[in-house]
Design a protein around this motif. Structure first.
Motif, PDB file in Angstrom:
ATOM      1  N   ILE A   1     -13.576 -64.559  15.519  1.00 16.70           N
ATOM      2  CA  ILE A   1     -14.154 -64.408  16.847  1.00 16.70           C
ATOM      3  C   ILE A   1     -15.513 -63.746  16.715  1.00 16.70           C
ATOM      4  O   ILE A   1     -15.721 -62.919  15.842  1.00 16.70           O
ATOM      5  CB  ILE A   1     -13.245 -63.578  17.786  1.00 16.70           C
ATOM      6  N   GLU A   2     -16.439 -64.148  17.542  1.00 15.56           N
ATOM      7  CA  GLU A   2     -17.808 -63.672  17.411  1.00 15.56           C
ATOM      8  C   GLU A   2     -17.961 -62.289  18.048  1.00 15.56           C
ATOM      9  O   GLU A   2     -18.483 -62.136  19.157  1.00 15.56           O
ATOM     10  CB  GLU A   2     -18.778 -64.672  18.034  1.00 15.56           C
ATOM     11  N   LYS A   3     -17.492 -61.290  17.322  1.00  9.88           N
ATOM     12  CA  LYS A   3     -17.654 -59.901  17.743  1.00  9.88           C
ATOM     13  C   LYS A   3     -18.253 -59.121  16.589  1.00  9.88           C
ATOM     14  O   LYS A   3     -17.893 -59.344  15.433  1.00  9.88           O
ATOM     15  CB  LYS A   3     -16.313 -59.272  18.125  1.00  9.88           C
ATOM     16  N   VAL A   4     -19.152 -58.222  16.913  1.00  7.09           N
ATOM     17  CA  VAL A   4     -19.743 -57.366  15.897  1.00  7.09           C
ATOM     18  C   VAL A   4     -18.924 -56.078  15.823  1.00  7.09           C
ATOM     19  O   VAL A   4     -18.650 -55.439  16.840  1.00  7.09           O
ATOM     20  CB  VAL A   4     -21.211 -57.052  16.240  1.00  7.09           C
ATOM     21  N   TRP A   5     -18.529 -55.702  14.608  1.00  2.00           N
ATOM     22  CA  TRP A   5     -17.691 -54.527  14.389  1.00  2.00           C
ATOM     23  C   TRP A   5     -18.428 -53.512  13.517  1.00  2.00           C
ATOM     24  O   TRP A   5     -19.261 -53.873  12.696  1.00  2.00           O
ATOM     25  CB  TRP A   5     -16.383 -54.917  13.700  1.00  2.00           C
ATOM     26  N   PHE A   6     -18.099 -52.245  13.709  1.00  2.00           N
ATOM     27  CA  PHE A   6     -18.613 -51.210  12.830  1.00  2.00           C
ATOM     28  C   PHE A   6     -17.461 -50.316  12.392  1.00  2.00           C
ATOM     29  O   PHE A   6     -16.390 -50.285  13.004  1.00  2.00           O
ATOM     30  CB  PHE A   6     -19.725 -50.390  13.496  1.00  2.00           C
ATOM     31  N   ILE A   7     -17.674 -49.596  11.307  1.00  2.00           N
ATOM     32  CA  ILE A   7     -16.620 -48.798  10.686  1.00  2.00           C
ATOM     33  C   ILE A   7     -16.526 -47.429  11.343  1.00  2.00           C
ATOM     34  O   ILE A   7     -17.522 -46.715  11.457  1.00  2.00           O
ATOM     35  CB  ILE A   7     -16.893 -48.616   9.183  1.00  2.00           C
ATOM     36  N   GLU A   8     -15.330 -47.083  11.781  1.00  2.00           N
ATOM     37  CA  GLU A   8     -15.064 -45.711  12.210  1.00  2.00           C
ATOM     38  C   GLU A   8     -14.513 -44.898  11.040  1.00  2.00           C
ATOM     39  O   GLU A   8     -14.885 -43.743  10.838  1.00  2.00           O
ATOM     40  CB  GLU A   8     -14.074 -45.690  13.378  1.00  2.00           C
ATOM     41  N   GLN A   9     -13.615 -45.516  10.282  1.00  2.61           N
ATOM     42  CA  GLN A   9     -13.045 -44.849   9.118  1.00  2.61           C
ATOM     43  C   GLN A   9     -12.493 -45.902   8.162  1.00  2.61           C
ATOM     44  O   GLN A   9     -11.886 -46.884   8.593  1.00  2.61           O
ATOM     45  CB  GLN A   9     -11.935 -43.887   9.534  1.00  2.61           C
ATOM     46  N   PHE A  10     -12.739 -45.691   6.870  1.00  3.07           N
ATOM     47  CA  PHE A  10     -12.116 -46.542   5.852  1.00  3.07           C
ATOM     48  C   PHE A  10     -11.860 -45.657   4.640  1.00  3.07           C
ATOM     49  O   PHE A  10     -12.783 -45.336   3.886  1.00  3.07           O
ATOM     50  CB  PHE A  10     -13.018 -47.718   5.473  1.00  3.07           C
ATOM     51  N   MET A  11     -10.608 -45.239   4.473  1.00  3.09           N
ATOM     52  CA  MET A  11     -10.234 -44.352   3.379  1.00  3.09           C
ATOM     53  C   MET A  11      -8.944 -44.842   2.749  1.00  3.09           C
ATOM     54  O   MET A  11      -8.082 -45.423   3.433  1.00  3.09           O
ATOM     55  CB  MET A  11     -10.097 -42.904   3.875  1.00  3.09           C
ATOM     56  N   PHE A  12      -8.784 -44.597   1.446  1.00  2.00           N
ATOM     57  CA  PHE A  12      -7.596 -45.083   0.761  1.00  2.00           C
ATOM     58  C   PHE A  12      -7.348 -44.260  -0.498  1.00  2.00           C
ATOM     59  O   PHE A  12      -8.271 -43.692  -1.094  1.00  2.00           O
ATOM     60  CB  PHE A  12      -7.743 -46.564   0.407  1.00  2.00           C
ATOM     61  N   PHE A  13      -6.057 -44.197  -0.895  1.00  2.00           N
ATOM     62  CA  PHE A  13      -5.633 -43.491  -2.100  1.00  2.00           C
ATOM     63  C   PHE A  13      -5.405 -44.481  -3.240  1.00  2.00           C
ATOM     64  O   PHE A  13      -4.743 -45.511  -3.052  1.00  2.00           O
ATOM     65  CB  PHE A  13      -4.310 -42.751  -1.863  1.00  2.00           C
ATOM     66  N   LEU A  14      -5.915 -44.135  -4.425  1.00  2.00           N
ATOM     67  CA  LEU A  14      -5.551 -44.838  -5.652  1.00  2.00           C
ATOM     68  C   LEU A  14      -4.854 -43.849  -6.575  1.00  2.00           C
ATOM     69  O   LEU A  14      -5.219 -42.674  -6.634  1.00  2.00           O
ATOM     70  CB  LEU A  14      -6.787 -45.394  -6.369  1.00  2.00           C
ATOM     71  N   SER A  15      -3.870 -44.325  -7.312  1.00  2.00           N
ATOM     72  CA  SER A  15      -3.138 -43.466  -8.243  1.00  2.00           C
ATOM     73  C   SER A  15      -2.863 -44.232  -9.532  1.00  2.00           C
ATOM     74  O   SER A  15      -2.999 -45.458  -9.601  1.00  2.00           O
ATOM     75  CB  SER A  15      -1.831 -42.962  -7.618  1.00  2.00           C
ATOM     76  N   ASN A  16      -2.461 -43.481 -10.574  1.00  2.00           N
ATOM     77  CA  ASN A  16      -2.091 -44.074 -11.862  1.00  2.00           C
ATOM     78  C   ASN A  16      -3.174 -45.026 -12.389  1.00  2.00           C
ATOM     79  O   ASN A  16      -2.885 -46.161 -12.801  1.00  2.00           O
ATOM     80  CB  ASN A  16      -0.759 -44.826 -11.753  1.00  2.00           C
ATOM     81  N   VAL A  17      -4.412 -44.561 -12.389  1.00  2.00           N
ATOM     82  CA  VAL A  17      -5.531 -45.400 -12.831  1.00  2.00           C
ATOM     83  C   VAL A  17      -5.545 -45.460 -14.363  1.00  2.00           C
ATOM     84  O   VAL A  17      -5.545 -44.433 -15.046  1.00  2.00           O
ATOM     85  CB  VAL A  17      -6.872 -44.850 -12.320  1.00  2.00           C
ATOM     86  N   GLU A  18      -5.552 -46.685 -14.900  1.00  2.00           N
ATOM     87  CA  GLU A  18      -5.547 -46.899 -16.348  1.00  2.00           C
ATOM     88  C   GLU A  18      -6.622 -47.909 -16.725  1.00  2.00           C
ATOM     89  O   GLU A  18      -6.971 -48.785 -15.930  1.00  2.00           O
ATOM     90  CB  GLU A  18      -4.180 -47.390 -16.826  1.00  2.00           C
ATOM     91  N   ILE A  19      -7.106 -47.798 -17.969  1.00  2.84           N
ATOM     92  CA  ILE A  19      -8.137 -48.704 -18.463  1.00  2.84           C
ATOM     93  C   ILE A  19      -7.769 -49.176 -19.867  1.00  2.84           C
ATOM     94  O   ILE A  19      -6.987 -48.541 -20.561  1.00  2.84           O
ATOM     95  CB  ILE A  19      -9.520 -48.020 -18.491  1.00  2.84           C
ATOM     96  N   THR A  20      -8.368 -50.305 -20.284  1.00  9.43           N
ATOM     97  CA  THR A  20      -8.127 -50.818 -21.630  1.00  9.43           C
ATOM     98  C   THR A  20      -9.384 -51.503 -22.147  1.00  9.43           C
ATOM     99  O   THR A  20     -10.184 -52.037 -21.359  1.00  9.43           O
ATOM    100  CB  THR A  20      -6.945 -51.814 -21.652  1.00  9.43           C
ATOM    101  N   THR A  21      -9.533 -51.497 -23.450  1.00  8.00           N
ATOM    102  CA  THR A  21     -10.651 -52.200 -24.093  1.00  8.00           C
ATOM    103  C   THR A  21     -10.190 -53.451 -24.824  1.00  8.00           C
ATOM    104  O   THR A  21     -11.019 -54.212 -25.306  1.00  8.00           O
ATOM    105  CB  THR A  21     -11.373 -51.267 -25.097  1.00  8.00           C
ATOM    106  N   ASP A  22      -8.881 -53.658 -24.907  1.00  7.20           N
ATOM    107  CA  ASP A  22      -8.368 -54.812 -25.648  1.00  7.20           C
ATOM    108  C   ASP A  22      -7.222 -55.536 -24.938  1.00  7.20           C
ATOM    109  O   ASP A  22      -6.608 -56.435 -25.516  1.00  7.20           O
ATOM    110  CB  ASP A  22      -7.912 -54.389 -27.040  1.00  7.20           C
ATOM    111  N   ASN A  23      -6.931 -55.132 -23.685  1.00  9.47           N
ATOM    112  CA  ASN A  23      -5.853 -55.734 -22.887  1.00  9.47           C
ATOM    113  C   ASN A  23      -4.461 -55.492 -23.457  1.00  9.47           C
ATOM    114  O   ASN A  23      -3.481 -56.086 -23.006  1.00  9.47           O
ATOM    115  CB  ASN A  23      -6.065 -57.242 -22.711  1.00  9.47           C
TER     116      ASN A  23
END
Length: 270
Positions: A33-55
């Motif tokens: 629908i043709e409505k213009v929106w703006f952000i009032e709030q956008f927040m979120f939690f991330l947990s258990n973040v892990e990384i790898t160099t070789d999968n």
């Protein structure tokens, strides 16, 4: 190679509408629908973040303790309403994941994490928890726990919200946490290939257009994680990307990870 000395490193996070970066001054137009929106709030939690160099060998990020992070969880995003009022530094927002692992970020091949708060800490008394798990704005009640994501938008004459969190949680009262996992945990696990870009800095993108795909933004389509809501089911579907291929994850996921040139973005403080 990084030196053996402990050095804080960062992963930048940015909010996008397709390929356009969003902030508190930005607007976006719903595709249905043709409505213009703006952000009032956008927040979120991330947990258990892990990384790898070789999968193959995954390494848990050692999160730095700040007002936005504890050992397991990081709060990301922005509260535009409170930012305008300049109520406190925490309200201004955070777009960085800070950690002190000794690893060469330019060699990362994949990153994985959970959108949500671990069950062990999700239902504890927020008053006695360290920041960021003590923020009232990101908590329902002890029985259901935290809002894993709080997205609230406004148009000229309408508001829309999406609060993601656990439902179907059983306890003796709403002021008591459950002893076993909720029927609908509504936490989402992501495992993302790191897309090679123009630089070596890792950026985690959050694509709002993917989150809102096929959702008509009206007051009636707001969602607080109700299982019988059609708009909630569509939002859940948009988050739970079918892991058909790494290419699909890199393109169609609400989150994607890419290497870019230096990006000057981070936690905003007074």
């Amino acid at each position: 190679m990084l030196s053996a000395k402990k050095t804080e490193q960062e992963i930048s996070v940015q909010l996008l509408w397709h390929d356009k970066e969003l902030d508190c001054e930005s607007t976006f137009m719903s595709e249905d629908i043709e409505k213009v929106w703006f952000i009032e709030q956008f927040m979120f939690f991330l947990s258990n973040v892990e990384i790898t160099t070789d999968n193959l060998n995954w390494q848990r990020l050692k999160l730095m303790k700040t007002q936005y992070q504890n050992a397991d969880t990081v709060l990301l995003g922005i509260n535009c309403q409170e930012r305008k009022q300049q109520l406190n530094a925490t309200a201004l927002g955070n777009w960085l994941i800070g950690f002190d692992n000794d690893i060469n970020l330019s060699k990362l091949t994949a990153v994985r994490f959970t959108l949500g708060v671990p069950f062990a800490s999700n239902h504890l008394n927020p008053i006695s928890q360290d920041s960021p798990l003590n923020l009232p704005s990101m908590f329902w009640v002890w029985q259901t726990g935290h809002k894993f994501m709080r997205a609230e938008f406004s148009s000229l004459n309408e508001q829309w919200l999406f609060h993601l969190g656990s439902t179907g949680c059983k306890s003796s009262s709403v002021m008591r946490g459950p002893k076993s996992p909720c029927l609908y945990p509504n936490s989402v696990n992501f495992e993302l290939p790191v897309v090679e870009g123009e630089g070596k800095q890792l950026v985690l993108n959050v694509n709002l257009a993917q989150l809102l795909k096929k959702v008509v933004l009206t007051q009636a389509s707001s969602c607080q994680s109700e299982q019988d809501s059609a708009s909630c089911q569509q939002l859940f579907s948009n988050l739970f990307v079918d892991e058909e291929s790494t290419e699909k994850l890199a393109i169609d996921s609400v989150f994607n990870a890419v290497k870019v040139k230096n990006l000057s973005k981070g936690a905003e403080v007074e």
